[in-house]
Design a protein around this motif. Structure first.
Motif, mmCIF file in Angstrom:
data_model
loop_
_atom_site.group_PDB
_atom_site.id
_atom_site.type_symbol
_atom_site.label_atom_id
_atom_site.label_comp_id
_atom_site.label_asym_id
_atom_site.label_seq_id
_atom_site.Cartn_x
_atom_site.Cartn_y
_atom_site.Cartn_z
ATOM 1 N N ILE A 63 0.876 -1.325 0.029
ATOM 2 C CA ILE A 63 0.182 0.020 0.042
ATOM 3 C C ILE A 63 0.862 1.021 -0.066
ATOM 4 O O ILE A 63 1.897 1.462 0.957
ATOM 5 N N ASP A 64 0.751 2.199 -0.806
ATOM 6 C CA ASP A 64 1.421 3.305 -1.029
ATOM 7 C C ASP A 64 0.642 4.512 -0.810
ATOM 8 O O ASP A 64 -0.146 4.778 -1.876
ATOM 9 N N GLN A 65 0.407 4.986 0.202
ATOM 10 C CA GLN A 65 -0.710 5.795 0.312
ATOM 11 C C GLN A 65 0.078 7.321 0.425
ATOM 12 O O GLN A 65 0.436 7.882 1.228
ATOM 13 N N SER A 66 -0.227 8.093 -0.830
ATOM 14 C CA SER A 66 0.639 9.153 -1.109
ATOM 15 C C SER A 66 -0.207 10.502 -0.858
ATOM 16 O O SER A 66 -1.494 10.245 -0.686
ATOM 17 N N THR A 67 0.220 11.387 -1.423
ATOM 18 C CA THR A 67 -0.470 12.825 -1.091
ATOM 19 C C THR A 67 -1.656 12.793 -2.162
ATOM 20 O O THR A 67 -2.689 13.576 -1.815
ATOM 21 N N SER A 68 -1.710 12.315 -3.264
ATOM 22 C CA SER A 68 -2.562 12.692 -4.327
ATOM 23 C C SER A 68 -3.432 11.324 -4.651
ATOM 24 O O SER A 68 -4.431 11.486 -4.922
ATOM 25 N N ALA A 69 -2.999 10.119 -4.030
ATOM 26 C CA ALA A 69 -3.819 8.890 -4.359
ATOM 27 C C ALA A 69 -3.244 7.752 -3.435
ATOM 28 O O ALA A 69 -2.358 7.975 -2.850
ATOM 29 N N THR A 70 -4.032 6.804 -3.493
ATOM 30 C CA THR A 70 -3.432 5.707 -2.656
ATOM 31 C C THR A 70 -3.473 4.380 -3.620
ATOM 32 O O THR A 70 -4.282 4.134 -4.532
ATOM 33 N N LYS A 71 -2.105 4.038 -3.704
ATOM 34 C CA LYS A 71 -1.987 2.988 -4.854
ATOM 35 C C LYS A 71 -1.845 1.534 -4.096
ATOM 36 O O LYS A 71 -1.051 1.313 -2.783
ATOM 37 N N VAL A 72 -2.321 0.616 -4.640
ATOM 38 C CA VAL A 72 -2.168 -1.026 -4.030
ATOM 39 C C VAL A 72 -1.730 -1.529 -5.166
ATOM 40 O O VAL A 72 -1.819 -1.686 -6.173
ATOM 41 N N MET A 73 -0.585 -2.186 -4.649
ATOM 42 C CA MET A 73 0.185 -3.325 -5.689
ATOM 43 C C MET A 73 0.535 -4.623 -5.139
ATOM 44 O O MET A 73 0.493 -4.847 -3.782
ATOM 45 N N LEU A 74 0.599 -5.446 -6.067
ATOM 46 C CA LEU A 74 0.751 -6.999 -5.630
ATOM 47 C C LEU A 74 1.963 -7.270 -6.268
ATOM 48 O O LEU A 74 2.096 -7.233 -7.519
ATOM 49 N N PHE A 75 3.128 -7.868 -5.684
ATOM 50 C CA PHE A 75 4.148 -8.530 -6.016
ATOM 51 C C PHE A 75 4.386 -9.934 -5.866
ATOM 52 O O PHE A 75 4.174 -10.513 -4.814
ATOM 53 N N ASP A 76 5.104 -10.646 -6.551
ATOM 54 C CA ASP A 76 5.529 -11.993 -6.355
ATOM 55 C C ASP A 76 6.826 -12.048 -5.527
ATOM 56 O O ASP A 76 7.514 -11.098 -5.153
ATOM 57 N N LYS A 77 7.155 -13.391 -5.372
ATOM 58 C CA LYS A 77 8.347 -13.557 -4.650
ATOM 59 C C LYS A 77 9.580 -12.855 -5.375
ATOM 60 O O LYS A 77 10.474 -12.681 -4.414
ATOM 61 N N LYS A 78 9.584 -12.709 -6.718
ATOM 62 C CA LYS A 78 10.953 -12.160 -7.141
ATOM 63 C C LYS A 78 10.800 -10.796 -7.328
ATOM 64 O O LYS A 78 11.313 -10.092 -8.063
ATOM 65 N N ALA A 79 9.628 -10.025 -6.762
ATOM 66 C CA ALA A 79 9.225 -8.637 -6.628
ATOM 67 C C ALA A 79 8.967 -8.139 -8.123
ATOM 68 O O ALA A 79 9.101 -6.973 -8.390
ATOM 69 N N LYS A 80 8.298 -9.002 -8.827
ATOM 70 C CA LYS A 80 7.946 -8.744 -10.081
ATOM 71 C C LYS A 80 6.254 -8.162 -9.766
ATOM 72 O O LYS A 80 5.599 -8.801 -9.076
ATOM 73 N N LEU A 81 5.842 -7.128 -10.261
ATOM 74 C CA LEU A 81 4.584 -6.522 -10.246
ATOM 75 C C LEU A 81 3.527 -7.332 -10.853
ATOM 76 O O LEU A 81 3.591 -7.542 -12.082
ATOM 77 N N VAL A 82 2.424 -7.725 -10.159
ATOM 78 C CA VAL A 82 1.172 -8.525 -10.616
ATOM 79 C C VAL A 82 0.439 -7.682 -11.052
ATOM 80 O O VAL A 82 -0.412 -8.009 -12.040
ATOM 81 N N TYR A 83 0.032 -6.852 -10.207
ATOM 82 C CA TYR A 83 -1.399 -5.956 -10.492
ATOM 83 C C TYR A 83 -1.019 -4.623 -9.804
ATOM 84 O O TYR A 83 -0.399 -4.823 -8.713
ATOM 85 N N ARG A 84 -1.565 -3.571 -10.182
ATOM 86 C CA ARG A 84 -1.657 -2.162 -9.531
ATOM 87 C C ARG A 84 -2.768 -1.423 -9.673
ATOM 88 O O ARG A 84 -3.213 -1.524 -10.950
ATOM 89 N N ILE A 85 -3.135 -0.736 -8.743
ATOM 90 C CA ILE A 85 -4.350 0.086 -8.935
ATOM 91 C C ILE A 85 -4.100 1.436 -8.153
ATOM 92 O O ILE A 85 -3.484 1.352 -7.251
ATOM 93 N N SER A 86 -4.483 2.648 -8.607
ATOM 94 C CA SER A 86 -4.339 3.872 -7.930
ATOM 95 C C SER A 86 -5.768 4.493 -8.013
ATOM 96 O O SER A 86 -6.329 4.672 -8.766
ATOM 97 N N LEU A 87 -6.245 4.908 -6.511
ATOM 98 C CA LEU A 87 -7.290 5.532 -6.527
ATOM 99 C C LEU A 87 -7.002 7.068 -5.793
ATOM 100 O O LEU A 87 -6.501 6.998 -4.566
ATOM 101 N N PRO A 88 -7.448 7.978 -6.631
ATOM 102 C CA PRO A 88 -7.163 9.397 -6.169
ATOM 103 C C PRO A 88 -8.036 9.792 -5.028
ATOM 104 O O PRO A 88 -9.210 9.220 -4.847
ATOM 105 N N HIS A 89 -7.632 10.878 -4.283
ATOM 106 C CA HIS A 89 -8.740 11.302 -3.112
ATOM 107 C C HIS A 89 -8.844 12.709 -3.481
ATOM 108 O O HIS A 89 -7.918 13.599 -3.899
ATOM 109 N N GLN A 90 -9.544 13.495 -2.760
ATOM 110 C CA GLN A 90 -10.053 14.749 -2.683
ATOM 111 C C GLN A 90 -8.938 15.520 -2.053
ATOM 112 O O GLN A 90 -8.517 15.309 -1.103
#
Length: 201
Positions: free
Chosen positions: A14-41
């Motif tokens: 979970i990367d909860q940043s200033t402009s959005a919250t990004k959630v990412m799934l990584f496998d054992k080798k640190a390869k990105l499997v899926y990512r989503i970004s949801l902005p907030h007001q």
């Protein structure tokens, strides 16, 4: 990190940043499997004030976690660990009984604590605070923002004196909410940005 359970092969980040919250799934080798970004007001209620709605951020975090699992086809049982990184100096206060914030989160850019910081420096507290915390006195850090909220929200001082309030940076809020109120915690990397943490203790 040691992977003891072969069935649990992924890290949910979970990367909860200033402009959005990004959630990412990584496998054992640190390869990105899926990512989503949801902005907030972003809220600007007064000159120099910047706020976020903590409830919106938490909802985005949960929705992001659910969406990542659904879209990747993974189950909760596949997750070995959950990691959180966040906007550091943004902070808030919430009621530990109701679980509700007493005000919006004060974002790191917010200057509402500028007058108090000026008074601290004028009274000669700057060197002592810097020696203990490693930080210069500045409204950028959490302490003056939290003080402002306590002083300006009706009933906040009384609730604080009774032990009914909790405060923290955004990681503390998310940990507390995700654990159903069982975990109120942070780490050194967040605590050291509050201007409240004595790094020598």
């Amino acid at each position: 990190m040691e992977w003891k359970d072969n069935q649990k092969k992924f890290i949910l980040a979970i990367d909860q940043s200033t402009s959005a919250t990004k959630v990412m799934l990584f496998d054992k080798k640190a390869k990105l499997v899926y990512r989503i970004s949801l902005p907030h007001q972003q809220y600007y209620p007064a000159d120099g004030f910047v706020e976020h709605d903590p409830e919106e951020i938490f909802a985005n975090t949960v929705n992001g976690m659910v969406e990542v699992l659904l879209q990747s086809g993974k189950m909760v049982s596949d997750i070995a660990a959950v990691s959180v990184t966040n906007q550091r100096e943004t902070s808030l206060i919430w009621d530990k009984t109701t679980g509700k914030p007493i005000a919006n989160a004060a974002v790191w850019q917010c200057q509402r604590g500028a007058d108090f910081c000026k008074r601290l420096k004028e009274r000669g507290y700057g060197p002592m605070i810097q020696e203990k915390t490693g930080l210069i006195v500045d409204p950028y850090f959490s302490a003056s923002k939290l003080r402002w909220i306590i002083n300006q929200v009706d009933g906040a001082k009384e609730k604080a004196q009774k032990g009914d309030l909790l405060l923290g940076t955004m990681d503390s809020w998310l940990l507390w909410k995700l654990s159903n109120g069982k975990v109120h915690a942070t780490d050194f990397s967040n605590a050291c940005r509050t201007m409240l943490f004595n790094g020598h203790l």
